[in-house]
Design an enzyme around this catalytic site. Sequence first.
Site, PDB file in Angstrom:
ATOM      1  N   HIS A  48      -2.516  -6.364  12.795  1.00 11.20           N
ATOM      2  CA  HIS A  48      -2.106  -5.081  11.912  1.00 11.20           C
ATOM      3  C   HIS A  48      -0.953  -5.561  10.980  1.00 11.20           C
ATOM      4  O   HIS A  48      -0.110  -6.610  11.290  1.00 11.20           O
ATOM      5  CB  HIS A  48      -1.209  -4.119  12.863  1.00 11.20           C
ATOM      6  CG  HIS A  48      -0.830  -3.029  11.828  1.00 11.20           C
ATOM      7  ND1 HIS A  48      -1.166  -1.762  11.850  1.00 11.20           N
ATOM      8  CD2 HIS A  48       0.369  -2.913  11.234  1.00 11.20           C
ATOM      9  CE1 HIS A  48      -0.537  -0.886  11.175  1.00 11.20           C
ATOM     10  NE2 HIS A  48       0.344  -1.690  10.592  1.00 11.20           N
ATOM     11  N   ASN A  89      -6.940  -0.308  -1.589  1.00 12.56           N
ATOM     12  CA  ASN A  89      -5.757   0.512  -2.059  1.00 12.56           C
ATOM     13  C   ASN A  89      -4.508   0.047  -1.519  1.00 12.56           C
ATOM     14  O   ASN A  89      -4.422  -0.205  -0.181  1.00 12.56           O
ATOM     15  CB  ASN A  89      -5.997   1.798  -1.649  1.00 12.56           C
ATOM     16  CG  ASN A  89      -7.290   2.314  -2.252  1.00 12.56           C
ATOM     17  OD1 ASN A  89      -7.363   2.140  -3.480  1.00 12.56           O
ATOM     18  ND2 ASN A  89      -8.028   3.264  -1.463  1.00 12.56           N
ATOM     19  N   GLY A  95      -3.479   5.588  -3.568  1.00 15.37           N
ATOM     20  CA  GLY A  95      -4.172   6.750  -2.627  1.00 15.37           C
ATOM     21  C   GLY A  95      -4.456   6.098  -1.300  1.00 15.37           C
ATOM     22  O   GLY A  95      -5.178   6.464  -0.534  1.00 15.37           O
ATOM     23  N   HIS A 102      -6.758  -2.778   4.571  1.00 16.32           N
ATOM     24  CA  HIS A 102      -8.538  -3.006   4.660  1.00 16.32           C
ATOM     25  C   HIS A 102      -8.985  -3.145   3.217  1.00 16.32           C
ATOM     26  O   HIS A 102      -8.395  -2.735   2.210  1.00 16.32           O
ATOM     27  CB  HIS A 102      -8.945  -1.593   5.376  1.00 16.32           C
ATOM     28  CG  HIS A 102      -8.333  -0.395   4.532  1.00 16.32           C
ATOM     29  ND1 HIS A 102      -6.808   0.152   4.741  1.00 16.32           N
ATOM     30  CD2 HIS A 102      -8.838   0.551   3.810  1.00 16.32           C
ATOM     31  CE1 HIS A 102      -6.884   1.129   4.278  1.00 16.32           C
ATOM     32  NE2 HIS A 102      -8.180   1.409   3.564  1.00 16.32           N
ATOM     33  N   HIS A 104     -12.397  -1.604   1.405  1.00 17.55           N
ATOM     34  CA  HIS A 104     -13.714  -0.865   1.191  1.00 17.55           C
ATOM     35  C   HIS A 104     -14.740  -1.678   0.625  1.00 17.55           C
ATOM     36  O   HIS A 104     -14.705  -2.214  -0.471  1.00 17.55           O
ATOM     37  CB  HIS A 104     -13.707   0.376   0.262  1.00 17.55           C
ATOM     38  CG  HIS A 104     -12.564   1.177   0.741  1.00 17.55           C
ATOM     39  ND1 HIS A 104     -12.443   2.541   1.496  1.00 17.55           N
ATOM     40  CD2 HIS A 104     -11.093   1.100   0.782  1.00 17.55           C
ATOM     41  CE1 HIS A 104     -11.427   2.792   1.787  1.00 17.55           C
ATOM     42  NE2 HIS A 104     -10.350   2.330   1.266  1.00 17.55           N
TER      43      HIS A 104
HETATM   44  P1  AMP Z   1      -7.656   4.258   2.199  1.00 17.80           P
HETATM   45  O1  AMP Z   1      -7.450   5.588   1.434  1.00 17.80           O
HETATM   46  O2  AMP Z   1      -7.649   3.089   1.331  1.00 17.80           O
HETATM   47  O3  AMP Z   1      -6.299   3.988   3.253  1.00 17.80           O
HETATM   48  O4  AMP Z   1      -8.854   4.534   3.121  1.00 17.80           O
HETATM   49  C1  AMP Z   1      -8.953   4.782   4.425  1.00 17.80           C
HETATM   50  C2  AMP Z   1     -10.468   5.087   4.702  1.00 17.80           C
HETATM   51  O5  AMP Z   1     -10.377   5.068   6.182  1.00 17.80           O
HETATM   52  C3  AMP Z   1     -10.969   6.414   4.164  1.00 17.80           C
HETATM   53  O6  AMP Z   1     -12.150   6.103   3.530  1.00 17.80           O
HETATM   54  C4  AMP Z   1     -11.158   7.196   5.636  1.00 17.80           C
HETATM   55  O7  AMP Z   1     -12.388   7.984   5.342  1.00 17.80           O
HETATM   56  C5  AMP Z   1     -11.529   5.863   6.525  1.00 17.80           C
HETATM   57  N1  AMP Z   1     -11.320   6.419   7.703  1.00 17.80           N
HETATM   58  C6  AMP Z   1     -10.121   6.937   8.442  1.00 17.80           C
HETATM   59  N2  AMP Z   1     -10.234   6.976   9.850  1.00 17.80           N
HETATM   60  C7  AMP Z   1     -11.338   6.616   9.955  1.00 17.80           C
HETATM   61  C8  AMP Z   1     -12.335   6.271  11.238  1.00 17.80           C
HETATM   62  N3  AMP Z   1     -11.797   6.863  12.439  1.00 17.80           N
HETATM   63  N4  AMP Z   1     -13.541   5.793  11.150  1.00 17.80           N
HETATM   64  C9  AMP Z   1     -13.914   5.431   9.921  1.00 17.80           C
HETATM   65  N5  AMP Z   1     -13.385   5.463   9.115  1.00 17.80           N
HETATM   66  C10 AMP Z   1     -11.973   6.196   8.992  1.00 17.80           C
HETATM   67 ZN    ZN Z   2      -3.067  -1.269  12.816  1.00 17.58          ZN
END
Ligand code: AMP
Ligand code: ZN
Length: 116
Positions: A48, A89, A95, A102, A104
């Site tokens: 984390h 992000n 956002g 992470h 994308h």
């Molecule tokens: P961010 O806005 O960059 O923080 O993106 C977070 C991403 O995580 C979003 O696209 C969500 O749809 C995705 N997300 C959140 N919870 C889950 C989950 N349990 N499984 C898969 N994707 C998730």
């Molecule tokens: Zn975490």
Amino acid sequence: MDVENCIFCRIVSGAVKAAVVYEDDCTVAFDDINPRAPVHVVIIPKRHIDMVSDLKEKDAGMFGGLAIAANRIARIKGIADSGYRLITNCGKDAGQEVLHIHMHLLGGRKFAWPPG
Ligand code: AMP
Ligand code: ZN
């Protein structure tokens, strides 16, 4: 961020189910629950850390590992040749919703530039 309350840490531990598409010693990747493209994979480090602005020199390998994983996943998903977008992000204006760093991986369609 408390690791027990972090949704992505809970995916790493197996407490929350996800459609995992790739895993190695340091990294897990799973299909986004709310996909914005035909291919939308979230790639996370198992350790984390909240966001890019928290990265330290020692984290370079971990963060670079996310891009290496993206390269592999793009092949698995069949978008290595058509191209794809990697997005991280950081913070409010970008956002960022989940405070566990992470990347994308988005592909399978053409994207606009600049992003919205
Ligand atoms: P961010 O806005 O960059 O923080 O993106 C977070 C991403 O995580 C979003 O696209 C969500 O749809 C995705 N997300 C959140 N919870 C889950 C989950 N349990 N499984 C898969 N994707 C998730
Ligand atoms: Zn975490």
